[in-house]
Design an enzyme around this catalytic site. Structure first.
Site, PDB file in Angstrom:
ATOM      1  N   HIS A 220      -8.639  16.709 104.341  1.00  0.00           N
ATOM      2  CA  HIS A 220      -7.428  16.629 105.488  1.00  0.00           C
ATOM      3  C   HIS A 220      -5.854  15.417 104.519  1.00  0.00           C
ATOM      4  CE1 HIS A 220      -9.069  17.868 109.408  1.00  0.00           C
ATOM      5  NE2 HIS A 220      -9.751  16.672 108.914  1.00  0.00           N
TER       6      HIS A 220
ATOM      7  N   HIS B 208     -13.573  20.219 103.385  1.00  0.00           N
ATOM      8  CA  HIS B 208     -11.761  19.552 103.622  1.00  0.00           C
ATOM      9  C   HIS B 208     -10.947  18.127 104.043  1.00  0.00           C
ATOM     10  CE1 HIS B 208     -14.471  19.957 107.767  1.00  0.00           C
ATOM     11  NE2 HIS B 208     -12.684  19.032 107.574  1.00  0.00           N
TER      12      HIS B 208
END
Ligand code: 5GP
Ligand code: ZN
Length: 139
Positions: free
Chosen positions: A101, A99
């Site tokens: 950020h 992922h």
């Protein structure tokens, strides 16, 4: 991935606050933000490491992450944003679905990276470090 919390978010089995979605990526609010509006951009396909994400998807993650960053900068509270990706536990990765950020930043948000700046022992040491990395690089 049955036990992956982010795969469950993509499948709608766990609720999330969606910011953006297309055929390759999904973006949603981080549940515990560094600043309000902190977004996570994830590949729809499960990859533990960013290094295995196909180039088109990885490119889309970066593109959408920076577009969301621009949107955050348009909010009154923010002036800038950080893109951050932890790849591996030692780097601070907690959720093992890669992922990106997108962290909104304001000049007086009282958040600071604990970013040290070590010296190299010598020019030779710096060169040897670069050579060691290049010897391990596979594309
Ligand atoms: P990491 O430390 O792995 O880079 O970041 C994982 C992030 O996922 C953390 O910032 C954490 O707040 C966020 N997170 C963990 N579980 C959930 C969840 O169930 N929903 C949402 N929206 N974010 C989560
Ligand atoms: Zn997953």
């Amino acid at each position: 991935m049955p036990d992956c919390i982010f795969c469950k978010i993509i499948a709608g089995e766990i609720p999330s606050t969606k910011i953006y979605e297309d055929e390759l990526v999904y973006a949603f609010l981080d549940i515990s933000p560094i600043n309000p509006g902190h977004v996570l951009v994830i590949p729809k396909e499960h990859h533990e490491s960013a290094s295995t994400i196909p180039e088109a998807t990885a490119g889309r993650m970066f593109r959408i992450g920076s577009r969301i960053g621009i949107a955050l900068k348009r909010l009154e509270a923010y002036d800038a944003y950080n893109l951050h990706l932890a790849d591996g536990m030692a780097a601070g990765q907690v959720v093992m679905h890669a992922h990106l950020h997108v962290i909104p930043r304001g000049v007086e948000d009282h958040f600071h990276w604990n970013w040290r700046q070590l010296p190299y022992a010598s020019d030779e040491d710096r060169t040897a470090t670069a050579e060691a990395i290049k010897a391990k690089l596979s594309l």
